[in-house]
Structure formats: structure tokens, C-alpha cells
Design a protein around this motif. Structure first.
Motif, PDB file in Angstrom:
ATOM      1  N   GLN A 169      62.943 120.452 -24.294  1.00 20.93           N
ATOM      2  CA  GLN A 169      62.701 120.578 -22.849  1.00 20.93           C
ATOM      3  C   GLN A 169      63.778 119.806 -22.081  1.00 20.93           C
ATOM      4  N   ALA A 221      70.354 123.425 -17.632  1.00 15.84           N
ATOM      5  CA  ALA A 221      70.141 124.121 -16.357  1.00 15.84           C
ATOM      6  C   ALA A 221      70.848 123.372 -15.228  1.00 15.84           C
ATOM      7  N   PRO A 232      62.997 124.766 -18.831  1.00 13.50           N
ATOM      8  CA  PRO A 232      62.148 124.980 -20.012  1.00 13.50           C
ATOM      9  C   PRO A 232      62.443 126.298 -20.729  1.00 13.50           C
ATOM     10  N   VAL A 233      62.901 127.316 -19.974  1.00 13.04           N
ATOM     11  CA  VAL A 233      63.230 128.592 -20.614  1.00 13.04           C
ATOM     12  C   VAL A 233      64.483 128.443 -21.473  1.00 13.04           C
ATOM     13  N   GLY A 239      74.252 125.026 -13.541  1.00 11.14           N
ATOM     14  CA  GLY A 239      74.006 125.564 -12.216  1.00 11.14           C
ATOM     15  C   GLY A 239      73.421 126.971 -12.247  1.00 11.14           C
ATOM     16  N   TRP A 240      73.084 127.501 -13.452  1.00 11.45           N
ATOM     17  CA  TRP A 240      72.442 128.814 -13.549  1.00 11.45           C
ATOM     18  C   TRP A 240      71.065 128.749 -12.925  1.00 11.45           C
ATOM     19  N   PRO A 241      70.621 129.859 -12.331  1.00  6.76           N
ATOM     20  CA  PRO A 241      69.276 129.838 -11.742  1.00  6.76           C
ATOM     21  C   PRO A 241      68.169 130.052 -12.771  1.00  6.76           C
ATOM     22  N   ILE A 242      68.408 129.798 -14.051  1.00  5.93           N
ATOM     23  CA  ILE A 242      67.384 129.955 -15.091  1.00  5.93           C
ATOM     24  C   ILE A 242      66.651 128.622 -15.262  1.00  5.93           C
ATOM     25  N   PRO A 243      65.288 128.656 -15.319  1.00  5.10           N
ATOM     26  CA  PRO A 243      64.536 127.406 -15.444  1.00  5.10           C
ATOM     27  C   PRO A 243      64.876 126.636 -16.721  1.00  5.10           C
ATOM     28  N   GLY A 245      65.291 125.662 -22.821  1.00  5.91           N
ATOM     29  CA  GLY A 245      64.783 124.863 -23.933  1.00  5.91           C
ATOM     30  C   GLY A 245      64.126 125.741 -24.986  1.00  5.91           C
ATOM     31  N   MET A 246      63.357 126.732 -24.519  1.00  2.54           N
ATOM     32  CA  MET A 246      62.711 127.674 -25.438  1.00  2.54           C
ATOM     33  C   MET A 246      63.769 128.447 -26.222  1.00  2.54           C
ATOM     34  N   ALA A 247      64.795 128.939 -25.523  1.00  2.00           N
ATOM     35  CA  ALA A 247      65.869 129.697 -26.187  1.00  2.00           C
ATOM     36  C   ALA A 247      66.582 128.807 -27.206  1.00  2.00           C
TER      37      ALA A 247
END
Lengths: 115, 245
Positions: A12, A19, A29-30, A23-27, A32-34
């Protein structure tokens, strides 16, 4: 159990850092999951414990979004004004997604209907 | 609160003390959810008795009746809220577990998942935009198809209202789980894998739970569709939202 929890928290943190830095707009935790998905084969010693902790967390997934859901009370005015487009938008997009996905996937697999 | 009861003064003093402590609101969040979950089990898992929806409605009613501000409530509930991010990371584990089945149908599944996620987001944003709603509502509805914690994180990043997104996600799940069987029958989709994929994608966890009730193959594919959609929507939606706002 603690090692598995620490692993989840570490990924996480890794995701949040990625993130923030990218500066990507991807959360976070996502991401972290990947990252955990990719790193999975490198962590064989933790698999059994990660399954246990993940299953416990995900079995109570619903509870975790109650606090944020209650925050809807802050937007009661907006919802009273715009409930109609929100309702139509949710119903239409759910139906379109489902119909398109079922049709396209059976087409692409060249599947004759099976039961 | 009325003063009709005799020891009202003492009750009120106790309330003022407990109502301001995080413990009371933490306990109520967990307790109300546990009762809502029991109620859904008693109703044979009916999608209409969604425990999240019931809990949110109950807690909003309690806060309104006691005049408690959301910030006071959140002081206690934040301990539960924090685990959302951790649980999202944990979604990698079931995805790994089902990876063999996903790989076997990888190309068709990937194309379907991308097309469906993009179409769902465009339809939702398009309708709200054409209706003339403000931009934070467009950003709030865009990620409505994925599981709530991820949808909320996406909403936050694209300028939406995460708590409104949570409610829209739950509504999508309940509607999707309820409309799946009649809609897919009308469309003559008989392939259980296709049916499951469609439901998991359109109605995330609530749809996946429903798919497992109907057929094990449908349930597996629904779970996979939910996990992959989570990644896809959070990767794609942030780039789509600016087209509508």
C-alpha cells in the motif's frame, strides 16, 4: 498473520509513493494491488498467510465502506436536486455494460451457446 | 431528543460525553453492520437487503436524529475507513488464485472488459452531462461500475465526491444483481462464462455474490471480471473524465 498484514501495508505504501511520484491519476492502493500481483511469484513463503489475511479482510469488505457512505449526508442537497440524472445514469450504464459484455464475450470466444 | 423522560438531565450529560468520543461511533458502525448482515442472511441473501445500504441509511438516521455532525462520527469511523486501502491491495490475492482460468480466455476477456468499462463510464457520464449536472457529479458517477473502495479513490482523484460515488456503486451493484437474470435471458446469452463476466463487470462484488448463487462458472468469471475491471477502470476513467468536464 502479522507478516502478511505488514506485506499488504508495505505494498500500500509502495503504491501511494508511486502514485505521488508519477503524478498519474490512478489511486495508490490500486498501484499497490498491481505491484503485489506482479511480485506474487517472488513471495512463495507468504502465500498461505496472505490468503488468510486477504480472505478475512475481503469477507468484511462491505463494512469498510460504510464510514465513507455515511458521508453522503453531506451532499443531501445536491442529491435532492440531481437524483433523476444520477438514477438514470446508474441504471443505463449498468444495463449497457452488462448487455455489451455478455454479447461481445460470447462473440469473441466464437462460442456456440452452451449450458 | 425530548425532555419527557425523568432522568433526562443525566442521560443528556452521559450522551454529551459519549457522543463526543470516537469509541461510540466506531462501535455503532461495526454493530449496525453486523445486524444488517444478519438481516440479509435471514432474507436468503436478497440483493435488496444490501447490508451496506442498510447500515448507511441507519447511521445517517441516527446522526440526523441526534444532531451529530459527520466530522464527529468520522473521528470514530476512520479506523474502519483506513482499512479500505489495505483491502484494495489484498484484491491481488483472489486475482492470483483465479489467474489460471483468466489466462485461458485472456484475449476475449481483455477486449470485453476494456470495451464494457469504457462504454459504462461513457454512458453514465454522458447522461449526467446532457442533463446539465455540475462537474463533480459527472466525476462522481464515472467510476460507478467498480468495487466501492477503488471507485471512491478514483472519484477523489478526478474531483468527484467519494461518498456520493459509494452510494452510486452500491446502487449499481443492487440493480445489476437484480436485473442480470431477466436481461441476459432476453438477450439469449446462455454461456455461463459470458453471463458471469457481464455481471461481475457491471455489478462488482454484489453481482459476483449473485453469480455464485446461480452457477459456479458464472461466479468464477464474475470474480475475475470484478478484479480486472478494478484495475482497468482506475486506469482508464481518470483519462476519460476530462472529456466530459
Amino acid at each position: 498473520m502479522l507478516e502478511a498484514l505488514a506485506t499488504l501495508l508495505a505494498f500500500q505504501l509502495l503504491g501511494e509513493a508511486a502514485a505521488h511520484l508519477s503524478g498519474w491519476p490512478i489511486p495508490g492502493p490500486v498501484l499497490g494491488m498491481a505491484a503485489l500481483f506482479v511480485a506474487w511469484p517472488a513471495l512463495p513463503r507468504l502465500h498461505a498467510r496472505l490468503h488468510t489475511v486477504a480472505d478475512t479482510l475481503l469477507a468484511n469488505f462491505g463494512l469498510l465502506f460504510v464510514p465513507a457512505g455515511v458521508g453522503v449526508m453531506l451532499h443531501a442537497g445536491l442529491i435532492a436536486l440531481w437524483w433523476a440524472p444520477l438514477l438514470v445514469g446508474v441504471v443505463a450504464s449498468t444495463a449497457v455494460t452488462m448487455a455489451l459484455a455478455a454479447w461481445l464475450f460470447s462473440r469473441l470466444r466464437g462460442a456456440t451457446p452452451r449450458d | 431528543m425530548t425532555d419527557a423522560v425523568a432522568p433526562a438531565g443525566a442521560v443528556r450529560a452521559l450522551w454529551v460525553y459519549l457522543g463526543a468520543s470516537p469509541l461510540l461511533w466506531l462501535l455503532l458502525t461495526v454493530g449496525v453492520y453486523a445486524v444488517a448482515l444478519r438481516l440479509q442472511r435471514a432474507l436468503q441473501g436478497s440483493p435488496w437487503a444490501n447490508p451496506v445500504l442498510l447500515s448507511v441509511a441507519t447511521l445517517v438516521a441516527v446522526l440526523a436524529a441526534t444532531g451529530t455532525p459527520y466530522a464527529t462520527y468520522f473521528d470514530g469511523a476512520q479506523f474502519v475507513h483506513f482499512l479500505l486501502g489495505t483491502a484494495t491491495v489484498a484484491l491481488a490475492v483472489p486475482l492470483r488464485r483465479q489467474w489460471a482460468e483468466v489466462k485461458a480466455a485472456l484475449a476475449p476477456a481483455a477486449i470485453t472488459l476494456i470495451a464494457g468499462n469504457v462504454a459504462g463510464a461513457l454512458v453514465a457520464m454522458g447522461i449526467v452531462r446532457l442533463w446539465g449536472a455540475p462537474r463533480e457529479l459527472i466525476a462522481s458517477i464515472a467510476p460507478r461500475g467498480v468495487t466501492a473502495p477503488v471507485a471512491m479513490a478514483v472519484a477523489e482523484r478526478v474531483g468527484g465526491l467519494p461518498s456520493l460515488t459509494a452510494v452510486l456503486v452500491i446502487a449499481s451493484g443492487i440493480l445489476g444483481a437484480t436485473m442480470a437474470t431477466p436481461l441476459l435471458n432476453v438477450l439469449h446469452v446462455r454461456d455461463w462464462a459470458a453471463r458471469g463476466l457481464a455481471v461481475g463487470m457491471a455489478a462488482h462484488g454484489i453481482g459476483t455474490a449473485r453469480a455464485f448463487q446461480v452457477h459456479p462458472v458464472a461466479g468464477t468469471f464474475a470474480g475475475v471480471a470484478m478484479a480486472v475491471s478494478t484495475l482497468l477502470t482506475s486506469a482508464l476513467v481518470p483519462w476519460l473524465v476530462p472529456l466530459f468536464t
